[in-house]
Design a protein around this motif. Sequence first.
Motif, PDB file in Angstrom:
ATOM      1  N   HIS A  11       0.820  -1.213   0.000  1.00  0.00           N
ATOM      2  CA  HIS A  11       0.000   0.000   0.000  1.00  0.00           C
ATOM      3  C   HIS A  11       0.853   1.263   0.000  1.00  0.00           C
ATOM      4  O   HIS A  11       0.555   2.226  -0.694  1.00  0.00           O
ATOM      5  CB  HIS A  11      -0.949   0.001   1.198  1.00  0.00           C
ATOM      6  CG  HIS A  11      -2.022  -1.025   1.100  1.00  0.00           C
ATOM      7  ND1 HIS A  11      -3.333  -0.706   0.857  1.00  0.00           N
ATOM      8  CD2 HIS A  11      -1.988  -2.383   1.193  1.00  0.00           C
ATOM      9  CE1 HIS A  11      -4.057  -1.802   0.806  1.00  0.00           C
ATOM     10  NE2 HIS A  11      -3.257  -2.839   1.017  1.00  0.00           N
ATOM     11  N   TRP A  12       1.913   1.274   0.801  1.00  0.00           N
ATOM     12  CA  TRP A  12       2.763   2.460   0.867  1.00  0.00           C
ATOM     13  C   TRP A  12       3.434   2.732  -0.474  1.00  0.00           C
ATOM     14  O   TRP A  12       3.599   3.884  -0.857  1.00  0.00           O
ATOM     15  CB  TRP A  12       3.802   2.334   1.986  1.00  0.00           C
ATOM     16  CG  TRP A  12       4.812   1.251   1.759  1.00  0.00           C
ATOM     17  CD1 TRP A  12       4.753  -0.040   2.212  1.00  0.00           C
ATOM     18  CD2 TRP A  12       6.023   1.349   1.000  1.00  0.00           C
ATOM     19  NE1 TRP A  12       5.842  -0.745   1.780  1.00  0.00           N
ATOM     20  CE2 TRP A  12       6.645   0.085   1.036  1.00  0.00           C
ATOM     21  CE3 TRP A  12       6.639   2.378   0.305  1.00  0.00           C
ATOM     22  CZ2 TRP A  12       7.848  -0.174   0.396  1.00  0.00           C
ATOM     23  CZ3 TRP A  12       7.841   2.127  -0.336  1.00  0.00           C
ATOM     24  CH2 TRP A  12       8.437   0.855  -0.285  1.00  0.00           C
ATOM     25  N   ALA A  13       3.812   1.676  -1.200  1.00  0.00           N
ATOM     26  CA  ALA A  13       4.465   1.863  -2.500  1.00  0.00           C
ATOM     27  C   ALA A  13       3.481   2.421  -3.522  1.00  0.00           C
ATOM     28  O   ALA A  13       3.833   3.279  -4.340  1.00  0.00           O
ATOM     29  CB  ALA A  13       5.057   0.548  -2.991  1.00  0.00           C
ATOM     30  N   LEU A  14       2.254   1.945  -3.470  1.00  0.00           N
ATOM     31  CA  LEU A  14       1.226   2.474  -4.372  1.00  0.00           C
ATOM     32  C   LEU A  14       0.969   3.950  -4.078  1.00  0.00           C
ATOM     33  O   LEU A  14       0.887   4.768  -4.993  1.00  0.00           O
ATOM     34  CB  LEU A  14      -0.067   1.674  -4.236  1.00  0.00           C
ATOM     35  CG  LEU A  14      -1.227   2.129  -5.115  1.00  0.00           C
ATOM     36  CD1 LEU A  14      -0.892   1.942  -6.591  1.00  0.00           C
ATOM     37  CD2 LEU A  14      -2.493   1.363  -4.773  1.00  0.00           C
ATOM     38  N   MET A  15       0.877   4.288  -2.785  1.00  0.00           N
ATOM     39  CA  MET A  15       0.649   5.680  -2.406  1.00  0.00           C
ATOM     40  C   MET A  15       1.775   6.577  -2.897  1.00  0.00           C
ATOM     41  O   MET A  15       1.534   7.623  -3.492  1.00  0.00           O
ATOM     42  CB  MET A  15       0.513   5.809  -0.888  1.00  0.00           C
ATOM     43  CG  MET A  15       0.225   7.233  -0.457  1.00  0.00           C
ATOM     44  SD  MET A  15       0.801   7.702   1.174  1.00  0.00           S
ATOM     45  CE  MET A  15       2.543   7.472   1.089  1.00  0.00           C
ATOM     46  N   GLY A  17       3.959   5.955  -5.279  1.00  0.00           N
ATOM     47  CA  GLY A  17       3.975   5.938  -6.739  1.00  0.00           C
ATOM     48  C   GLY A  17       2.950   6.884  -7.336  1.00  0.00           C
ATOM     49  O   GLY A  17       3.238   7.635  -8.271  1.00  0.00           O
ATOM     50  N   LEU A  18       1.727   6.847  -6.786  1.00  0.00           N
ATOM     51  CA  LEU A  18       0.682   7.759  -7.256  1.00  0.00           C
ATOM     52  C   LEU A  18       1.050   9.210  -6.968  1.00  0.00           C
ATOM     53  O   LEU A  18       0.839  10.090  -7.801  1.00  0.00           O
ATOM     54  CB  LEU A  18      -0.659   7.420  -6.600  1.00  0.00           C
ATOM     55  CG  LEU A  18      -1.352   6.165  -7.123  1.00  0.00           C
ATOM     56  CD1 LEU A  18      -2.556   5.818  -6.254  1.00  0.00           C
ATOM     57  CD2 LEU A  18      -1.763   6.345  -8.567  1.00  0.00           C
ATOM     58  N   SER A  19       1.607   9.470  -5.792  1.00  0.00           N
ATOM     59  CA  SER A  19       1.999  10.838  -5.438  1.00  0.00           C
ATOM     60  C   SER A  19       3.054  11.374  -6.396  1.00  0.00           C
ATOM     61  O   SER A  19       2.945  12.509  -6.872  1.00  0.00           O
ATOM     62  CB  SER A  19       2.549  10.886  -4.007  1.00  0.00           C
ATOM     63  OG  SER A  19       1.561  10.514  -3.090  1.00  0.00           O
ATOM     64  N   VAL A  20       4.057  10.568  -6.693  1.00  0.00           N
ATOM     65  CA  VAL A  20       5.123  11.003  -7.600  1.00  0.00           C
ATOM     66  C   VAL A  20       4.567  11.208  -9.009  1.00  0.00           C
ATOM     67  O   VAL A  20       4.910  12.191  -9.684  1.00  0.00           O
ATOM     68  CB  VAL A  20       6.295   9.994  -7.589  1.00  0.00           C
ATOM     69  CG1 VAL A  20       7.269  10.253  -8.720  1.00  0.00           C
ATOM     70  CG2 VAL A  20       7.011  10.031  -6.244  1.00  0.00           C
ATOM     71  N   ALA A  21       3.701  10.312  -9.454  1.00  0.00           N
ATOM     72  CA  ALA A  21       3.127  10.436 -10.801  1.00  0.00           C
ATOM     73  C   ALA A  21       2.266  11.689 -10.919  1.00  0.00           C
ATOM     74  O   ALA A  21       2.382  12.440 -11.905  1.00  0.00           O
ATOM     75  CB  ALA A  21       2.308   9.195 -11.139  1.00  0.00           C
ATOM     76  N   ILE A  22       1.424  11.952  -9.934  1.00  0.00           N
ATOM     77  CA  ILE A  22       0.566  13.140  -9.958  1.00  0.00           C
ATOM     78  C   ILE A  22       1.426  14.405  -9.917  1.00  0.00           C
ATOM     79  O   ILE A  22       1.199  15.355 -10.665  1.00  0.00           O
ATOM     80  CB  ILE A  22      -0.444  13.106  -8.795  1.00  0.00           C
ATOM     81  CG1 ILE A  22      -1.473  12.004  -9.036  1.00  0.00           C
ATOM     82  CG2 ILE A  22      -1.126  14.463  -8.614  1.00  0.00           C
ATOM     83  CD1 ILE A  22      -2.333  11.685  -7.831  1.00  0.00           C
ATOM     84  N   TYR A  23       2.447  14.406  -9.048  1.00  0.00           N
ATOM     85  CA  TYR A  23       3.345  15.558  -8.953  1.00  0.00           C
ATOM     86  C   TYR A  23       4.036  15.810 -10.289  1.00  0.00           C
ATOM     87  O   TYR A  23       4.119  16.951 -10.753  1.00  0.00           O
ATOM     88  CB  TYR A  23       4.375  15.338  -7.841  1.00  0.00           C
ATOM     89  CG  TYR A  23       5.402  16.431  -7.759  1.00  0.00           C
ATOM     90  CD1 TYR A  23       5.100  17.647  -7.161  1.00  0.00           C
ATOM     91  CD2 TYR A  23       6.671  16.264  -8.305  1.00  0.00           C
ATOM     92  CE1 TYR A  23       6.044  18.664  -7.095  1.00  0.00           C
ATOM     93  CE2 TYR A  23       7.615  17.269  -8.245  1.00  0.00           C
ATOM     94  CZ  TYR A  23       7.299  18.467  -7.637  1.00  0.00           C
ATOM     95  OH  TYR A  23       8.228  19.470  -7.584  1.00  0.00           O
ATOM     96  N   ALA A  24       4.523  14.752 -10.931  1.00  0.00           N
ATOM     97  CA  ALA A  24       5.230  14.904 -12.204  1.00  0.00           C
ATOM     98  C   ALA A  24       4.313  15.471 -13.280  1.00  0.00           C
ATOM     99  O   ALA A  24       4.718  16.357 -14.045  1.00  0.00           O
ATOM    100  CB  ALA A  24       5.809  13.556 -12.643  1.00  0.00           C
TER     101      ALA A  24
END
Length: 167
Positions: A11-15, A17-24
Amino acid sequence: MPVTRDLMIPHWALMWGLSVAIYAVLKLLSWWNCGVNAPAWKHAAYMFAWPGMDAAAFLHVPAKPVPRVPLAEWYFACGKFVAGLMLLWFAVPEFGRFDTALAGVVGLLGIAFSLHFGLFHVLSCVWRQMNVMAVPIMNRPLSSHSLTEVWGRRWNLAFRDLTHRFL
């Protein structure tokens, strides 16, 4: 059943990953049509070495030099960074022995202090010393006189810049 269980992703990796993708994506969106002609190194620096979302301000070459950063501001920025790291390294393990929920809250505070209030402020100081207009992401939120001032002018200015521009 959570999606992450089927994908075998913690779960932490998904969170993260999504945060980095949205930020990018948001960073790219803020840069895409800024309309400032600047050297390639400065565009790369905006994309990868500055967390802010105001590309035009960062890339623009100011007519007069950006004021030098006072030594007291450097100390304050570094102090916030170190305080956040101290919370993460010392307080979280101590609280974790008694209450994991409290350790989680202290950990979030440590991350916020070390990154948003500390490291990002240090980066702002570095860029301003290099004559780049990089306003700190957090603008003394405790100095606010109203909730409107906190959210509108002092808290996470990168997000505020983005929402003001696109929403």
